[in-house]
Design a protein around this motif. Structure first.
Motif, PDB file in Angstrom:
ATOM      1  N   UNK A 437      30.130  29.194  43.570  1.00 46.57           N
ATOM      2  CA  UNK A 437      30.882  29.237  42.343  1.00 46.57           C
ATOM      3  C   UNK A 437      30.728  30.571  42.098  1.00 46.57           C
ATOM      4  N   UNK A 438      31.855  30.946  40.960  1.00 45.82           N
ATOM      5  CA  UNK A 438      31.783  32.372  40.387  1.00 45.82           C
ATOM      6  C   UNK A 438      30.237  32.664  39.789  1.00 45.82           C
ATOM      7  N   UNK A 439      29.710  31.893  39.109  1.00 43.55           N
ATOM      8  CA  UNK A 439      28.433  32.157  38.463  1.00 43.55           C
ATOM      9  C   UNK A 439      27.464  32.590  39.514  1.00 43.55           C
ATOM     10  N   UNK A 440      27.472  31.912  40.641  1.00 44.01           N
ATOM     11  CA  UNK A 440      26.686  32.156  41.596  1.00 44.01           C
ATOM     12  C   UNK A 440      26.814  33.480  42.294  1.00 44.01           C
ATOM     13  N   UNK A 441      28.043  33.805  42.466  1.00 42.16           N
ATOM     14  CA  UNK A 441      28.640  34.840  42.956  1.00 42.16           C
ATOM     15  C   UNK A 441      28.360  36.022  42.293  1.00 42.16           C
ATOM     16  N   UNK A 446      24.679  40.962  41.001  1.00 47.94           N
ATOM     17  CA  UNK A 446      23.471  41.536  40.332  1.00 47.94           C
ATOM     18  C   UNK A 446      22.528  41.792  41.139  1.00 47.94           C
ATOM     19  N   UNK A 447      22.263  41.034  42.271  1.00 43.05           N
ATOM     20  CA  UNK A 447      21.123  41.114  43.049  1.00 43.05           C
ATOM     21  C   UNK A 447      21.183  42.159  44.396  1.00 43.05           C
ATOM     22  N   UNK A 448      22.316  41.972  45.005  1.00 41.56           N
ATOM     23  CA  UNK A 448      22.612  42.926  45.988  1.00 41.56           C
ATOM     24  C   UNK A 448      23.952  43.761  46.036  1.00 41.56           C
ATOM     25  N   UNK A 449      24.420  43.774  44.689  1.00 39.69           N
ATOM     26  CA  UNK A 449      25.920  44.586  44.646  1.00 39.69           C
ATOM     27  C   UNK A 449      26.888  44.014  45.591  1.00 39.69           C
ATOM     28  N   UNK A 450      26.664  42.876  46.032  1.00 40.97           N
ATOM     29  CA  UNK A 450      27.846  42.305  46.902  1.00 40.97           C
ATOM     30  C   UNK A 450      28.909  41.326  46.242  1.00 40.97           C
ATOM     31  N   UNK A 451      30.174  41.824  46.063  1.00 37.49           N
ATOM     32  CA  UNK A 451      30.799  40.935  45.357  1.00 37.49           C
ATOM     33  C   UNK A 451      31.423  39.715  46.434  1.00 37.49           C
ATOM     34  N   UNK A 452      30.874  38.550  46.593  1.00 39.80           N
ATOM     35  CA  UNK A 452      31.031  37.591  47.932  1.00 39.80           C
ATOM     36  C   UNK A 452      31.835  36.586  47.402  1.00 39.80           C
ATOM     37  N   UNK A 453      32.796  36.059  48.037  1.00 41.26           N
ATOM     38  CA  UNK A 453      33.612  34.840  47.713  1.00 41.26           C
ATOM     39  C   UNK A 453      34.063  34.277  49.148  1.00 41.26           C
ATOM     40  N   UNK A 454      33.785  33.018  49.456  1.00 38.25           N
ATOM     41  CA  UNK A 454      34.251  32.569  50.749  1.00 38.25           C
ATOM     42  C   UNK A 454      35.737  32.646  51.146  1.00 38.25           C
ATOM     43  N   UNK A 455      35.944  33.216  52.250  1.00 41.69           N
ATOM     44  CA  UNK A 455      37.296  33.471  52.674  1.00 41.69           C
ATOM     45  C   UNK A 455      37.753  34.905  52.468  1.00 41.69           C
ATOM     46  N   UNK A 678      40.009  41.074  38.370  1.00 38.40           N
ATOM     47  CA  UNK A 678      38.966  40.681  37.452  1.00 38.40           C
ATOM     48  C   UNK A 678      38.881  39.139  37.221  1.00 38.40           C
ATOM     49  N   UNK A 679      39.243  38.382  38.244  1.00 38.01           N
ATOM     50  CA  UNK A 679      39.258  36.771  38.292  1.00 38.01           C
ATOM     51  C   UNK A 679      38.089  36.347  37.865  1.00 38.01           C
ATOM     52  N   UNK A 680      36.769  36.956  38.398  1.00 46.29           N
ATOM     53  CA  UNK A 680      35.652  36.269  38.173  1.00 46.29           C
ATOM     54  C   UNK A 680      34.941  36.456  36.626  1.00 46.29           C
ATOM     55  N   UNK A 681      35.447  37.572  36.396  1.00 51.08           N
ATOM     56  CA  UNK A 681      34.740  38.004  35.118  1.00 51.08           C
ATOM     57  C   UNK A 681      35.445  37.978  33.816  1.00 51.08           C
ATOM     58  N   UNK A 682      36.905  37.221  33.907  1.00 53.56           N
ATOM     59  CA  UNK A 682      37.939  37.092  32.737  1.00 53.56           C
ATOM     60  C   UNK A 682      37.088  36.089  31.895  1.00 53.56           C
ATOM     61  N   UNK A 683      37.139  36.799  30.533  1.00 52.71           N
ATOM     62  CA  UNK A 683      36.637  35.763  29.576  1.00 52.71           C
ATOM     63  C   UNK A 683      37.571  34.464  29.495  1.00 52.71           C
ATOM     64  N   UNK A 684      37.040  33.291  28.867  1.00 53.49           N
ATOM     65  CA  UNK A 684      37.688  32.134  28.745  1.00 53.49           C
ATOM     66  C   UNK A 684      38.162  31.468  29.934  1.00 53.49           C
ATOM     67  N   UNK A 685      39.308  31.031  29.806  1.00 54.59           N
ATOM     68  CA  UNK A 685      39.963  30.224  30.988  1.00 54.59           C
ATOM     69  C   UNK A 685      40.520  31.146  32.011  1.00 54.59           C
ATOM     70  N   UNK A 686      40.093  30.537  33.392  1.00 54.70           N
ATOM     71  CA  UNK A 686      40.829  31.560  34.684  1.00 54.70           C
ATOM     72  C   UNK A 686      42.146  31.581  34.572  1.00 54.70           C
ATOM     73  N   UNK A 687      42.975  32.652  34.754  1.00 49.36           N
ATOM     74  CA  UNK A 687      44.345  32.708  35.126  1.00 49.36           C
ATOM     75  C   UNK A 687      44.579  32.237  36.331  1.00 49.36           C
ATOM     76  N   UNK A 688      45.592  31.476  36.569  1.00 47.55           N
ATOM     77  CA  UNK A 688      45.661  30.594  37.833  1.00 47.55           C
ATOM     78  C   UNK A 688      46.917  31.767  38.665  1.00 47.55           C
ATOM     79  N   UNK A 689      46.679  31.763  40.015  1.00 45.17           N
ATOM     80  CA  UNK A 689      47.684  32.656  40.684  1.00 45.17           C
ATOM     81  C   UNK A 689      49.166  32.345  40.559  1.00 45.17           C
ATOM     82  N   UNK A 690      49.947  33.152  40.285  1.00 49.64           N
ATOM     83  CA  UNK A 690      51.453  32.858  40.097  1.00 49.64           C
ATOM     84  C   UNK A 690      52.468  33.658  40.900  1.00 49.64           C
ATOM     85  N   UNK A 691      52.298  33.468  42.180  1.00 49.39           N
ATOM     86  CA  UNK A 691      52.988  34.303  43.042  1.00 49.39           C
ATOM     87  C   UNK A 691      54.537  34.615  42.761  1.00 49.39           C
TER      88      UNK A 691
END
Length: 905
Positions: A437-441, A446-455, A678-691
């Protein structure tokens, strides 16, 4: 010696721009800006980068800047020696000023004319080589003749170079790209590993440049197996120079496979070599470290109990024809012939040479050393091929193979990834550790300075460019000659202008100056600038920041407890251009002219532009933030892939591959519809991708700064009207925001580059906005484009970022709060002080530079301490308190403050 004489008047007369001669519909014609420009005072002095005439010339290419309005876009150029002798020269435009005049030009010298120590460049009619380079194209192939060698390039199939000849004699044939793949990294339960060979299949060929001094052929394709399955795309550029006996090869691979299934065992370029001489007159050579040479005959004549005699033995050792008569001929059958040789460099500090008679028999260890030059030879007194890989040991694992030298057709392979090494494993280094989840990521960040996300930690789309050369020689070269060839492979001759000329032309914004130690304060800063560069130069070697995927990068942060850089800790490991390390190195080179600075900056440009950026796939063309693996971070951002970091090398060298990398970024804004930084830290509702969206959320800092760098570069290179309009529209609509750059960002219309004007009173600033090339891009834009409202908005940002809360509130309606990197932003204050001629701002800028927290303060004196075992594995020189972020930003701030307000120090 003939006196060289050309007056400034004659120079200007020969080059003055006649504005009326420009087409009315030129994309540049409407943007004449009122800023003053320098004027070239006479011929441009040119020097060899390393300060000496190259012992062996294989041709040279370089770029030269020009003042705005001075040279017509179709101006010709000539080159002369100090005595006035004309040198054959080829020239072409690299970039234009907005008024259509030349801004940068590319130039090339042939191999036969590269022996003058000092050259001069000036407008005029170029001299043509005595034997011009010839390029002939048909439906199936391209023939190139340098006057010394002939090369046939195929347009289809799996042979890149079908023939390389000298004086009508074929020296090498069937040049093909070879890829070895394994189905797994280690044997399974059945103990087997399947290895498969792929050969490069050509999909397109184009003559990129066709001239009488220099020509370039570009080939593209994929590696395919016998079933027609293809992967691992390639781009090959072949460079030919008049009078050259060699071909320069730029070899790029783009990883487009599945890192969990497609494991690379070897990547190479292979040629067949016709061999007709007796086995004892076939010679094998490898150049080791420095001028060391390994030299043997395929069938050795020395050291025998009964042999053909010392005269024949010495002739073989010297690479000359050994004549054997009488009974000696019959005895040759009892001397083993060694047909296979390998030089293998598994790491940065050791190589080994081995040989065997042929397949099915044991290898003999022949010799070993530390850092091989990566150059070899196979042939005999009647001719042969020398071949080599640049940055051989720096880009380990590398390998040079000679096979079947005891048969009629030998074989050479230049392996940029050595098959004798462990398989290339590009899989991510951990399993995600439950960060689903974004919260865990964000907590992991904060712990290792690594911005991880599956894939996201995939190498899909990253690339790597290697340089090779192959020489068609008339005979076995002497050892000294082969060392000269190796020196050319290691460091191809490079021409540069004098630092003073670069400064006079105010290139790259003009926000730098030459070293000045005229006062104690300036001397202290200059000494520290040298110290930090020398420290990182030595650290590259001390810490062994080498390897195929790593060479050119440096580490981000240091672990004082372990006495190592944080190579294994999340986002603290490889730097990946964080806080503009690339720009610091290039500005340092420009002001000093140091060849070692050029080579380090060159390697970084190659690496960060290729490895740290996705060139194909869903993340293209974005770059990856700093990480243990260069592509490992889920923050895919324009601030890493920015064309701004490539401009310096491109314009100084006219390198076509780096030109490709910058062009990739022109439409990078569209990718932000799908990959939002900034998808992980955007305040409020996440913005969906719109290609398919028409608008993208673009920040005015790292996002727009990168786009502006790409658009400016493409506009000045090609004159593209649409790109120009996007750049100018974006500049105008940033300036039109209620608080300019302090409005932070907005929705940009992708088709036009126009930002929606904010209606609220939003005010904000990020400490990162200006430290990824925005300062440097805006300096060029202010100098290039006459748009007062944009300059006003930029100067407001420069002046207020480090201003007091009261000053910020007065201007913006509120204070900006606690901001970081005040020292880094001292150069923004300095820019405002210079443009506004404000002594108080200059005083404030120097105070920010010397005393701001979060940087390197004036009372910090960098120094190294020797650390010995058992505290460390190997003795090291350690510098406490040094980090790459701080060093790069301090270096840029020092250079720019000295240039802008050095008189106010």
């Amino acid at each position: 010696m003939k006196k060289f004489s050309i007056s400034r008047r004659e120079f200007v007369k020969s080059s003055t721009l006649v504005a009326a001669s420009l087409p009315l519909n030129s994309a540049f014609a409407s943007l004449m800006n009122g800023h003053t420009s320098p004027i070239a005072q006479g011929p441009v002095n040119l020097n060899w980068l390393d300060g000496t005439i190259p012992s062996l010339s294989a041709g040279a290419t370089w770029g030269v800047p020009w003042p705005k309005g001075q040279l017509k876009k179709n101006a010709g150029f000539t080159a002369e020696t100090p005595s006035g002798s004309k040198i054959p020269l080829q020239s072409w435009p690299l970039a234009y000023w907005p008024d259509g005049s030349l801004k940068w030009t590319g130039h090339a010298l042939g191999a036969e004319t590269g022996k003058a120590k000092n050259l001069r460049l000036l407008p005029g009619k170029p001299s043509v080589p005595a034997t011009p380079l010839r390029v002939t194209e048909s439906a199936d192939f391209i023939d190139i003749n340098t006057g010394i060698i002939s090369c046939r390039v195929e347009k289809k199939g799996n042979t890149v170079i079908s023939s390389l000849s000298r004086e009508g004699k074929e020296t090498a044939t069937k040049g093909r790209l070879v890829l070895l793949c394994q189905d797994k990294t280690e044997p399974g339960d059945d103990g087997t590993i399947r290895t498969e060979q792929f050969i490069g299949e050509i999909s397109s060929v184009v003559v990129e440049q066709k001239g009488n001094v220099r020509s370039v052929v570009k080939l593209e394709g994929r590696h395919t197996n016998t079933q027609g399955t293809g992967w691992l795309s390639f781009i090959i550029r072949l460079y030919f120079y008049a009078g050259a006996e060699s071909v320069r090869i730029m070899h790029t691979i783009i990883y487009d496979g599945d890192e969990n299934k497609n494991f690379i065992k070897g990547i190479g370029l292979r040629f067949s070599v016709p061999l007709q001489e007796e086995l004892h007159n076939r010679h094998v050579r490898f150049v080791g470290e420095g001028n060391g040479v390994f030299a043997e005959g395929v069938r050795g004549l020395s050291g025998l109990r009964h042999g053909p005699g010392r005269e024949a033995s010495l002739a073989q050792v010297d690479g000359k024809k050994a004549v054997i008569t009488g009974d000696g001929i019959d005895d040759l059958q009892y001397i083993p012939a060694f047909g296979d040789y390998t030089l293998f460099q598994p790491n940065a500090d050791s190589f080994g040479i081995r040989k065997r008679t042929k397949t099915g028999h044991s290898w003999l260890n022949s010799d070993q050393g530390k850092r091989a030059s990566g150059t070899a030879f196979l042939g005999g007194p009647s001719g042969g091929v020398a071949f080599g890989i640049r940055n051989f040991w720096q880009s380990y694992p590398a390998q040079l193979d000679i096979r079947n030298a005891a048969t009629d057709t030998g074989e050479i392979t230049m392996w940029v990834w050595a098959p004798d090494s462990p398989v290339m494993d590009l899989r991510f280094y951990h399993d995600g550790m439950g960060q689903n989840t974004y919260e865990k990521q964000l907590r992991g960040l904060e712990v290792t300075y690594e911005d991880y996300e599956p894939g996201f930690g995939t190498p899909n789309g990253v690339s790597r460019t290697s340089e090779m050369m192959i020489w068609a020689l008339p005979s076995t070269p002497s050892r000294a000659r082969l060392v000269e060839i190796a020196d050319t492979v290691r460091n191809p001759p490079m021409i540069v202008c004098e630092p003073q000329y670069y400064k006079n032309m105010e290139i790259f914004g003009g926000i730098w100056d030459l070293p000045d130690r005229s006062t104690p304060e300036k001397k202290e800063i200059e000494d520290k600038l040298d110290w930090y560069f020398d420290f990182y130069k030595n650290e590259i070697d001390q810490r062994k920041w080498y390897g195929f995927w790593n060479y050119g990068d440096v580490m981000h942060s240091y672990d004082q407890d372990r006495h190592v850089w944080k190579y294994d800790i999340g986002g603290f490991a490889w730097d990946n251009s964080e806080l503009s390390t690339d720009l610091w190195l290039w500005y340092y080179f420009l002001r000093t002219g140091r060849p070692d600075a050029f080579r380090i900056a060159e390697a970084m440009t190659r690496h960060t532009g290729e490895v740290d950026v996705h060139h194909t796939g869903p993340f293209a063309p974005l770059g990856s933030r700093h990480n243990v693996m260069h592509w490992g971070c889920s923050a895919k951002q324009l601030r890493i892939s920015t064309a701004t970091n490539r401009r310096y090398y491109y314009y100084l060298t006219a390198d076509e591959r780096v030109g490709d990398l910058m062009r990739e970024q022109v439409n990078a804004d569209k990718t932000l519809l799908v990959i939002q930084p900034n998808r992980k830290v955007r305040r409020g509702k996440q913005t969906e991708p719109n290609p398919d969206g028409a608008f993208a959320n673009i920040g005015f800092g790292t996002d727009w700064g990168a786009l502006a760098g790409a658009w400016l570069t493409e506009w000045e290179r090609s004159g593209d009207q649409k790109v120009r309009d996007k750049l100018l529209n974006s500049m105008r609509t940033i300036a039109a925001q209620p608080h300019g750059f302090f409005s932070s960002g907005g929705m940009m219309e992708l088709a036009t580059g126009k930002f929606t004007i904010t209606t609220g009173n939003q005010v904000g600033a990020s400490h990162l906005s200006a430290v990824f090339g925005l300062v440097e891009v805006c300096a060029e834009l202010v100098k290039t484009v006459d748009m007062p409202e944009f300059e006003k908005a930029w100067l407001q940002y420069c002046e207020l970022y480090n201003a007091s809360a009261e000053e910020q509130s007065k201007e913006l309606g509120r204070a900006l709060g606690s901001l970081n990197l005040a020292q880094s932003h001292s150069r923004l204050t300095a820019f405002a002080a210079k443009r506004k001629q404000d002594d108080q701002l200059a005083k404030r800028a120097w105070n920010e530079f010397k005393h701001s927290k979060g940087g390197i303060t004036a009372d910090f004196t960098p120094k190294t301490e020797r650390i010995l075992g058992p505290l460390v594995l190997n003795p090291i020189n350690e510098a406490r308190g040094v980090s790459t972020n701080s060093a790069a930003q301090w270096g840029l701030s020092a250079i720019q403050c000295l240039a802008l307000i050095g008189d106010k120090i």
